[in-house]
Motif scaffolding. Structure first.
Motif, mmCIF file in Angstrom:
data_model
loop_
_atom_site.group_PDB
_atom_site.id
_atom_site.type_symbol
_atom_site.label_atom_id
_atom_site.label_comp_id
_atom_site.label_asym_id
_atom_site.label_seq_id
_atom_site.Cartn_x
_atom_site.Cartn_y
_atom_site.Cartn_z
ATOM 1 N N GLU A 172 -16.022 -17.303 -4.045
ATOM 2 C CA GLU A 172 -15.001 -18.349 -4.069
ATOM 3 C C GLU A 172 -14.991 -19.037 -2.706
ATOM 4 O O GLU A 172 -15.025 -18.367 -1.674
ATOM 5 C CB GLU A 172 -13.620 -17.750 -4.325
ATOM 6 N N VAL A 173 -14.921 -20.349 -2.708
ATOM 7 C CA VAL A 173 -14.891 -21.105 -1.457
ATOM 8 C C VAL A 173 -13.648 -21.990 -1.467
ATOM 9 O O VAL A 173 -13.583 -22.977 -2.194
ATOM 10 C CB VAL A 173 -16.166 -21.950 -1.268
ATOM 11 N N SER A 174 -12.659 -21.630 -0.666
ATOM 12 C CA SER A 174 -11.395 -22.369 -0.639
ATOM 13 C C SER A 174 -11.497 -23.597 0.252
ATOM 14 O O SER A 174 -12.401 -23.718 1.088
ATOM 15 C CB SER A 174 -10.276 -21.461 -0.115
ATOM 16 N N SER A 175 -10.552 -24.524 0.085
ATOM 17 C CA SER A 175 -10.531 -25.709 0.944
ATOM 18 C C SER A 175 -10.231 -25.312 2.385
ATOM 19 O O SER A 175 -10.769 -25.906 3.330
ATOM 20 C CB SER A 175 -9.501 -26.718 0.443
ATOM 21 N N HIS A 176 -9.379 -24.281 2.570
ATOM 22 C CA HIS A 176 -9.106 -23.789 3.920
ATOM 23 C C HIS A 176 -10.395 -23.236 4.537
ATOM 24 O O HIS A 176 -10.689 -23.473 5.718
ATOM 25 C CB HIS A 176 -8.042 -22.694 3.894
ATOM 26 N N GLY A 177 -11.148 -22.478 3.727
ATOM 27 C CA GLY A 177 -12.395 -21.902 4.217
ATOM 28 C C GLY A 177 -13.400 -22.963 4.617
ATOM 29 O O GLY A 177 -14.105 -22.827 5.621
ATOM 30 N N LEU A 178 -13.464 -24.043 3.838
ATOM 31 C CA LEU A 178 -14.375 -25.134 4.166
ATOM 32 C C LEU A 178 -13.911 -25.874 5.412
ATOM 33 O O LEU A 178 -14.708 -26.165 6.312
ATOM 34 C CB LEU A 178 -14.476 -26.100 2.983
ATOM 35 N N HIS A 179 -12.619 -26.194 5.473
ATOM 36 C CA HIS A 179 -12.084 -26.941 6.610
ATOM 37 C C HIS A 179 -12.219 -26.164 7.905
ATOM 38 O O HIS A 179 -12.498 -26.741 8.970
ATOM 39 C CB HIS A 179 -10.623 -27.306 6.346
ATOM 40 N N GLN A 180 -12.037 -24.845 7.819
ATOM 41 C CA GLN A 180 -12.122 -23.993 9.003
ATOM 42 C C GLN A 180 -13.534 -23.477 9.239
ATOM 43 O O GLN A 180 -13.738 -22.607 10.079
ATOM 44 C CB GLN A 180 -11.141 -22.826 8.856
ATOM 45 N N LEU A 201 -1.037 -29.600 -0.097
ATOM 46 C CA LEU A 201 -0.767 -30.835 0.644
ATOM 47 C C LEU A 201 0.128 -30.579 1.845
ATOM 48 O O LEU A 201 0.497 -31.510 2.562
ATOM 49 C CB LEU A 201 -0.164 -31.898 -0.282
ATOM 50 N N ASP A 202 0.464 -29.313 2.090
ATOM 51 C CA ASP A 202 1.068 -28.917 3.359
ATOM 52 C C ASP A 202 -0.028 -28.779 4.423
ATOM 53 O O ASP A 202 0.247 -28.834 5.617
ATOM 54 C CB ASP A 202 1.812 -27.583 3.217
ATOM 55 N N TYR A 203 -1.266 -28.625 3.982
ATOM 56 C CA TYR A 203 -2.404 -28.425 4.890
ATOM 57 C C TYR A 203 -3.250 -29.687 4.976
ATOM 58 O O TYR A 203 -3.643 -30.111 6.061
ATOM 59 C CB TYR A 203 -3.248 -27.248 4.388
ATOM 60 N N HIS A 204 -3.532 -30.287 3.826
ATOM 61 C CA HIS A 204 -4.296 -31.531 3.778
ATOM 62 C C HIS A 204 -3.328 -32.708 3.694
ATOM 63 O O HIS A 204 -2.280 -32.610 3.059
ATOM 64 C CB HIS A 204 -5.238 -31.536 2.577
ATOM 65 N N GLN A 205 -3.686 -33.816 4.297
ATOM 66 C CA GLN A 205 -2.772 -34.954 4.377
ATOM 67 C C GLN A 205 -2.514 -35.605 3.021
ATOM 68 O O GLN A 205 -1.412 -36.075 2.749
ATOM 69 C CB GLN A 205 -3.318 -36.001 5.355
ATOM 70 N N ASN A 206 -3.533 -35.640 2.171
ATOM 71 C CA ASN A 206 -3.397 -36.284 0.863
ATOM 72 C C ASN A 206 -4.509 -35.771 -0.049
ATOM 73 O O ASN A 206 -5.368 -34.986 0.362
ATOM 74 C CB ASN A 206 -3.461 -37.813 1.003
ATOM 75 N N MET A 207 -4.495 -36.218 -1.296
ATOM 76 C CA MET A 207 -5.467 -35.732 -2.271
ATOM 77 C C MET A 207 -6.892 -36.150 -1.917
ATOM 78 O O MET A 207 -7.848 -35.411 -2.180
ATOM 79 C CB MET A 207 -5.101 -36.238 -3.668
ATOM 80 N N ASN A 212 -12.270 -34.475 -0.293
ATOM 81 C CA ASN A 212 -13.404 -34.558 0.628
ATOM 82 C C ASN A 212 -13.717 -33.201 1.247
ATOM 83 O O ASN A 212 -14.884 -32.879 1.490
ATOM 84 C CB ASN A 212 -13.119 -35.588 1.722
ATOM 85 N N THR A 213 -12.673 -32.412 1.493
ATOM 86 C CA THR A 213 -12.893 -31.062 2.030
ATOM 87 C C THR A 213 -13.612 -30.207 1.004
ATOM 88 O O THR A 213 -14.587 -29.511 1.329
ATOM 89 C CB THR A 213 -11.554 -30.418 2.423
ATOM 90 N N LYS A 214 -13.135 -30.242 -0.232
ATOM 91 C CA LYS A 214 -13.788 -29.476 -1.299
ATOM 92 C C LYS A 214 -15.240 -29.912 -1.488
ATOM 93 O O LYS A 214 -16.133 -29.079 -1.689
ATOM 94 C CB LYS A 214 -13.028 -29.672 -2.619
ATOM 95 N N ALA A 215 -15.461 -31.212 -1.420
ATOM 96 C CA ALA A 215 -16.812 -31.748 -1.623
ATOM 97 C C ALA A 215 -17.770 -31.274 -0.536
ATOM 98 O O ALA A 215 -18.997 -31.318 -0.718
ATOM 99 C CB ALA A 215 -16.772 -33.272 -1.663
ATOM 100 N N GLY A 216 -17.215 -30.788 0.578
ATOM 101 C CA GLY A 216 -18.057 -30.289 1.673
ATOM 102 C C GLY A 216 -18.939 -29.126 1.276
ATOM 103 O O GLY A 216 -19.996 -28.898 1.878
ATOM 104 N N LEU A 217 -18.543 -28.387 0.240
ATOM 105 C CA LEU A 217 -19.384 -27.275 -0.224
ATOM 106 C C LEU A 217 -20.767 -27.765 -0.613
ATOM 107 O O LEU A 217 -21.778 -27.090 -0.365
ATOM 108 C CB LEU A 217 -18.720 -26.586 -1.427
ATOM 109 N N PHE A 218 -20.841 -28.971 -1.202
ATOM 110 C CA PHE A 218 -22.099 -29.446 -1.762
ATOM 111 C C PHE A 218 -23.055 -29.982 -0.704
ATOM 112 O O PHE A 218 -24.217 -30.271 -1.002
ATOM 113 C CB PHE A 218 -21.791 -30.471 -2.853
ATOM 114 N N SER A 219 -22.576 -30.062 0.539
ATOM 115 C CA SER A 219 -23.479 -30.378 1.648
ATOM 116 C C SER A 219 -24.200 -29.122 2.123
ATOM 117 O O SER A 219 -25.125 -29.199 2.932
ATOM 118 C CB SER A 219 -22.691 -30.997 2.805
ATOM 119 N N LEU A 220 -23.785 -27.961 1.627
ATOM 120 C CA LEU A 220 -24.387 -26.690 2.022
ATOM 121 C C LEU A 220 -25.386 -26.175 0.986
ATOM 122 O O LEU A 220 -25.895 -25.064 1.104
ATOM 123 C CB LEU A 220 -23.289 -25.630 2.230
#
Length: 485
Positions: A172-180, A201-207, A212-220
């Protein structure tokens, strides 16, 4: 490994670095031992640069940081991003272990855990070994390990990947895990996108930022790797277009005839699917109720197909899938059904309660609350969803997460007022809330408890139990026998 060799992935010139052995890499000063390299990370609460001297006093032989040069007694390597540097160092120290496995990363708001467990079950049914890193538990070489986060830190991940002799790794790859950058430096054979709905949305500014953070997985994804994407989700369609514009290999699942795995129809719990390009149509009996779980199954099936698992082995595995702790986990006694589920987003709650509503029932009673220091913007939507489907609502405490009990009680009182008194109760002690529902239940009732799933309680409650399931078992044991299904 020698310090010069390790540091060479960060610095062009390493002549000034002594030719000494490195034992480990650390980013927490309290863990530093003699011979370690310390990486100073700027966290949400603490700045690792403040602990550099402590790390050196404990035996750090080099320091990596983002600030200007320190006059230190050990080599100091300045980089732009220490989180990214940590990923490079970790994969170098452990000899790039993600290249040793068939790596599958799963991201999305809901469904990551169920999809991950189902994939693991498919691989093992097909006699292929599989490591798992998930919210619930980690499994490496057949041994279950405690999970402390959806996505472990990059040092721990590389260490476990190096130890693992399993052919497949599902993560599992969370948005927090990707952002950090907790998966920085890993390379995936497959990336799965389950869906994207309102959360964090307490962590990310908007949807858009969340997406975009989630989409970061696919750059890996590795050069020959593939993306497995849910085309039924609007954000999934957006991701498909983005990835295809970059010439990445994308395979989709959904209800369109253009999907690589198409859901044709579902009747009486049996789903008919079509595999594009093979003229194969298959009927699969789903072991878990709900359209959302069917979507999770489609993701797992398509990924397993792309990974070379035989379709009949996949069918056998899906139909025998035992489920996941805390995901539509049912306990029955005296005709009353308790349903435990981790649902903690508007979409997740909608899917869950919609599924319960479609089942034969007398009343639906919902027990839930909100966590402190979490996205408050989703609360009203979740209250509305509960009111839409449930005959009775019991608001109670979840984890405080540093917020005072008084503040959380005040928030719950406001929520109760928003819902109105006709069918709403406020019972602060979570175990007493479950007890109230049980004592006032009628044969045919579904009592749904959401938010925590299998997670342990972080506060002490009046009934001696470690989690929601423990509370149910305790209450049943007083007068009745309990059965789990």
């Amino acid at each position: 490994m020698k310090l010069k060799n390790l540091i060479s992935v960060l610095a062009e010139s390493v002549e000034y670095v002594p030719d000494i052995k490195v034992n480990q890499i650390q980013f927490k000063s309290r863990d530093v031992k003699k011979g370690d390299v310390f990486v100073a990370i700027k966290g949400l609460k603490h700045d690792g640069h403040s602990f550099i001297n402590e790390a050196i006093s404990k035996g750090a032989v080099a320091v990596v940081g983002e600030e200007d040069y320190y006059p230190l007694p050990v080599p100091y390597i300045r980089v732009q991003d220490t989180r990214k540097a940590l990923g490079k160092l970790a994969k170098t120290l452990y000899s790039d272990p993600s290249l040793m496995h068939n790596m599958i990363g799963i991201t999305g708001t809901n469904g990551k855990t169920t999809t991950a467990y189902m994939l693991k079950h498919i691989f093992q049914t097909a006699q292929e070994s599989c490591s798992l890193f998930s919210t619930v538990s980690n499994f490496v070489n057949g041994t279950e390990l405690m999970s402390t986060a959806t996505t472990p830190d990059i040092l721990e991940l590389n260490k476990m990947l190096r130890v693992s002799t399993d052919k497949n790794v599902v993560m599992e790859v969370s948005s927090h895990g990707l952002h950090q950058k907790r998966v920085e430096g890993l390379a995936f054979n497959y990336g799965i996108f389950t869906n994207l709905t309102h959360d964090h949305l307490d962590y990310h500014q908007n949807m858009d930022e969340y997406f975009n953070t989630k989409a970061g997985l696919f750059s890996l994804i590795k050069d020959n790797g593939e993306a497995i994407v849910n085309s039924s989700c609007p954000w999934g369609k957006k991701l498909i277009n983005q990835l295809k514009s970059k010439q990445q290999s994308v395979f989709s699942f959904g209800t369109s005839e253009n999907d690589d795995l198409q859901l044709l129809r579902t009747e009486s719990g049996v789903s008919k699917i079509r595999i594009k390009g093979s003229n194969v149509k298959l009927a699969i009996k789903m072991p878990m109720p709900g359209h959302h779980n069917l979507q999770n199954a489609l993701a797992a099936i398509l990924c397993a197909l792309r990974a070379g698992v035989n379709i009949q082995e996949i069918k056998k595995a899906v139909e025998s899938f035992p489920g996941v702790s805390g995901r539509f986990e049912v306990y029955r006694c005296q005709g009353v059904n308790f349903v435990l589920d981790y649902a903690h987003t508007p979409d997740g709650l909608e899917n869950l309660l919609q599924t319960v509503k479609s089942m034969k029932h007398k009343r639906i009673v919902h027990i839930f609350g909100f966590r402190g220091n979490k996205d408050v913007t989703k609360r009203l939507a979740m209250l509305d969803t509960s009111a839409k489907y449930c005959d009775e609502i019991i608001l109670t405490l979840d984890d405080l997460n540093g917020v005072s009990k008084e503040v959380m009680i005040s928030d719950l009182e406001k929520s109760a007022k928003y819902l109105g008194a006709r069918k709403t109760h406020l019972i602060i002690d979570r175990t007493r809330a479950i007890e109230y529902a049980w004592k006032n239940s009628e044969k045919g009732d579904h009592i749904v408890i959401t938010g925590k799933g299998p997670e342990p309680y972080e506060q002490e409650f009046e009934i001696p139990a470690d989690n929601d399931a423990g509370t149910i078992k305790y209450l049943f044991s007083k007068s009745y026998n309990t059965s789990k299904v």
